[in-house]
Design a protein around this motif. Structure first.
Motif, PDB file in Angstrom:
ATOM      1  N   SER A 109     -27.271 -33.744 -23.686  1.00 39.44           N
ATOM      2  CA  SER A 109     -27.132 -34.361 -22.368  1.00 39.44           C
ATOM      3  C   SER A 109     -26.697 -35.802 -22.557  1.00 39.44           C
ATOM      4  O   SER A 109     -27.333 -36.561 -23.271  1.00 39.44           O
ATOM      5  N   VAL A 110     -25.612 -36.175 -21.909  1.00 40.31           N
ATOM      6  CA  VAL A 110     -25.015 -37.492 -22.115  1.00 40.31           C
ATOM      7  C   VAL A 110     -25.305 -38.392 -20.922  1.00 40.31           C
ATOM      8  O   VAL A 110     -24.858 -38.132 -19.812  1.00 40.31           O
ATOM      9  N   ALA A 111     -26.064 -39.459 -21.169  1.00 43.75           N
ATOM     10  CA  ALA A 111     -26.309 -40.432 -20.117  1.00 43.75           C
ATOM     11  C   ALA A 111     -25.195 -41.469 -20.080  1.00 43.75           C
ATOM     12  O   ALA A 111     -24.751 -41.887 -19.026  1.00 43.75           O
ATOM     13  N   PHE A 112     -24.779 -41.865 -21.246  1.00 45.27           N
ATOM     14  CA  PHE A 112     -23.732 -42.867 -21.357  1.00 45.27           C
ATOM     15  C   PHE A 112     -23.136 -42.745 -22.747  1.00 45.27           C
ATOM     16  O   PHE A 112     -23.861 -42.562 -23.718  1.00 45.27           O
ATOM     17  N   GLY A 113     -21.836 -42.869 -22.870  1.00 45.33           N
ATOM     18  CA  GLY A 113     -21.275 -42.825 -24.204  1.00 45.33           C
ATOM     19  C   GLY A 113     -19.776 -42.822 -24.236  1.00 45.33           C
ATOM     20  O   GLY A 113     -19.109 -43.105 -23.238  1.00 45.33           O
ATOM     21  N   TYR A 114     -19.285 -42.502 -25.397  1.00 45.14           N
ATOM     22  CA  TYR A 114     -17.856 -42.537 -25.652  1.00 45.14           C
ATOM     23  C   TYR A 114     -17.427 -41.216 -26.262  1.00 45.14           C
ATOM     24  O   TYR A 114     -18.142 -40.636 -27.074  1.00 45.14           O
ATOM     25  N   PHE A 115     -16.263 -40.768 -25.851  1.00 49.05           N
ATOM     26  CA  PHE A 115     -15.690 -39.552 -26.416  1.00 49.05           C
ATOM     27  C   PHE A 115     -14.346 -39.881 -27.046  1.00 49.05           C
ATOM     28  O   PHE A 115     -13.578 -40.681 -26.510  1.00 49.05           O
ATOM     29  N   GLY A 116     -14.079 -39.241 -28.174  1.00 50.20           N
ATOM     30  CA  GLY A 116     -12.778 -39.382 -28.789  1.00 50.20           C
ATOM     31  C   GLY A 116     -11.773 -38.445 -28.147  1.00 50.20           C
ATOM     32  O   GLY A 116     -12.124 -37.601 -27.322  1.00 50.20           O
ATOM     33  N   GLN A 117     -10.535 -38.582 -28.559  1.00 53.83           N
ATOM     34  CA  GLN A 117      -9.537 -37.637 -28.072  1.00 53.83           C
ATOM     35  C   GLN A 117      -9.820 -36.281 -28.698  1.00 53.83           C
ATOM     36  O   GLN A 117     -10.425 -36.190 -29.743  1.00 53.83           O
ATOM     37  N   GLY A 118      -9.453 -35.231 -28.078  1.00 50.23           N
ATOM     38  CA  GLY A 118      -9.749 -33.918 -28.601  1.00 50.23           C
ATOM     39  C   GLY A 118      -8.808 -33.510 -29.717  1.00 50.23           C
ATOM     40  O   GLY A 118      -7.710 -34.044 -29.863  1.00 50.23           O
TER      41      GLY A 118
END
Length: 125
Positions: A109-118
């Protein structure tokens, strides 16, 4: 801001292996999780595996236990996903993430964060 750069996807046959890498622009701190998510066409994004940056505890989705392994190189701020014995159902776009989990929520479960490109992983039978 944190930039996450993913590499290593591709097309393989069932039973083969792939290794994904995710390089972070900086250390995100010990209260962040880092992990891998995936999304197949027509399906919701799902968590694959996560690691608690501070203590190193890991959590794997049942579907990948025993086949996938997460690791990290702290000196390089890089996260890895070794995927062995790949199955056609592993076909998806894979994303790495650095995130704060929701309080009381699941590991994914993500409250806050960063995702990379897929990066696309395609496994053919």
């Amino acid at each position: 801001q944190v930039q996450l750069v993913v590499s290593g996807g591709g097309s393989v046959q069932a039973g083969e292996s792939l290794r994904l890498s995710c390089a972070a622009s900086r250390y995100t701190g010990s209260n962040y999780y880092r992990g891998w998510f995936r999304q197949a066409p027509g399906k919701e994004r799902e968590g694959v595996v996560a690691i608690a940056t501070g203590g190193g505890t890991t959590y794997y989705a049942d579907s990948v236990k025993g086949r996938f392994t997460i690791s990290q190189d702290d000196a390089k701020n890089t996260l890895y996903l070794q995927m062995n014995s790949l199955k056609p159902e592993d076909t998806a776009m894979y994303y790495c993430a650095a995130y704060r989990p929701k309080y009381g929520g699941s590991w994914f479960s993500v409250a806050f964060g960063y995702f990379g490109q897929g990066t696309q992983v395609t496994v053919s039978s």
